[in-house]
Design a protein around this motif. Structure first.
Motif, short mmCIF file in Angstrom:
data_model
loop_
_atom_site.label_atom_id
_atom_site.label_comp_id
_atom_site.label_asym_id
_atom_site.label_seq_id
_atom_site.Cartn_x
_atom_site.Cartn_y
_atom_site.Cartn_z
N GLU A 186 0.83 -1.20 0.00
CA GLU A 186 0.00 0.00 0.00
C GLU A 186 0.87 1.25 0.00
O GLU A 186 0.54 2.24 -0.65
CB GLU A 186 -0.93 0.01 1.21
N TYR A 187 1.96 1.22 0.76
CA TYR A 187 2.86 2.37 0.82
C TYR A 187 3.43 2.69 -0.56
O TYR A 187 3.41 3.83 -1.00
CB TYR A 187 3.99 2.12 1.82
N TRP A 188 3.95 1.67 -1.23
CA TRP A 188 4.57 1.92 -2.53
C TRP A 188 3.55 2.33 -3.57
O TRP A 188 3.83 3.12 -4.47
CB TRP A 188 5.38 0.71 -3.00
N CYS A 243 3.96 8.04 -7.35
CA CYS A 243 4.17 9.31 -8.08
C CYS A 243 5.39 10.05 -7.53
O CYS A 243 6.12 10.68 -8.29
CB CYS A 243 2.94 10.19 -7.97
N ARG A 244 5.60 9.97 -6.22
CA ARG A 244 6.72 10.67 -5.59
C ARG A 244 8.04 9.95 -5.83
O ARG A 244 9.07 10.58 -5.98
CB ARG A 244 6.47 10.79 -4.09
N SER A 291 9.52 2.90 -6.05
CA SER A 291 8.28 2.14 -5.87
C SER A 291 8.30 0.85 -6.68
O SER A 291 7.80 -0.18 -6.23
CB SER A 291 7.05 2.98 -6.22
N GLU A 292 8.88 0.88 -7.88
CA GLU A 292 9.01 -0.35 -8.67
C GLU A 292 9.91 -1.35 -7.96
O GLU A 292 9.59 -2.53 -7.86
CB GLU A 292 9.57 -0.04 -10.05
N ILE A 293 11.03 -0.86 -7.46
CA ILE A 293 11.97 -1.74 -6.74
C ILE A 293 11.29 -2.28 -5.48
O ILE A 293 11.39 -3.47 -5.17
CB ILE A 293 13.26 -0.99 -6.40
#
Length: 93
Positions: free
Chosen positions: A21-23, A28-29, A34-36
């Motif tokens: 959920e965090y990623w 966007c930030r 986030s992909e990693i």
């Protein structure tokens, strides 16, 4: 997992969140991170399928069958591992 509400501000409050959920909420930030993060978090923690494959292999290739040719072993593994699959076969006419 506790994370900073605003990771850029080290004085910000902590909040409890699930890693995926965090990623998702911060993609966007932090697009690359986030992909990693999603790749790292979504890795299966179970080795059950590998253990089953070794178990099947040990059933097929016992001490009495140590001289089995590799092609035969591969074919037997394929059959044994896929024996439970239900494949729709067309009726022969």
């Amino acid at each position: 997992m506790e994370v900073l509400v605003n990771p850029v501000d080290h004085d910000s409050d902590l909040c409890v969140t699930k890693p995926l959920e965090y990623w998702k909420s911060n993609q966007c930030r932090f697009p690359i991170l986030s992909e990693i993060g999603r790749d790292a978090v979504s890795v299966a923690a179970s080795s059950g399928s590998v253990e089953r494959a070794f178990s099947v292999a040990s059933d097929i290739l016992s001490a009495k069958r140590a001289a089995m040719k590799p092609d035969l072993f591969i074919n037997l593994m394929l059959i044994k591992c896929n024996a439970g699959l239900k494949v729709g076969l067309r009726d022969a006419v």
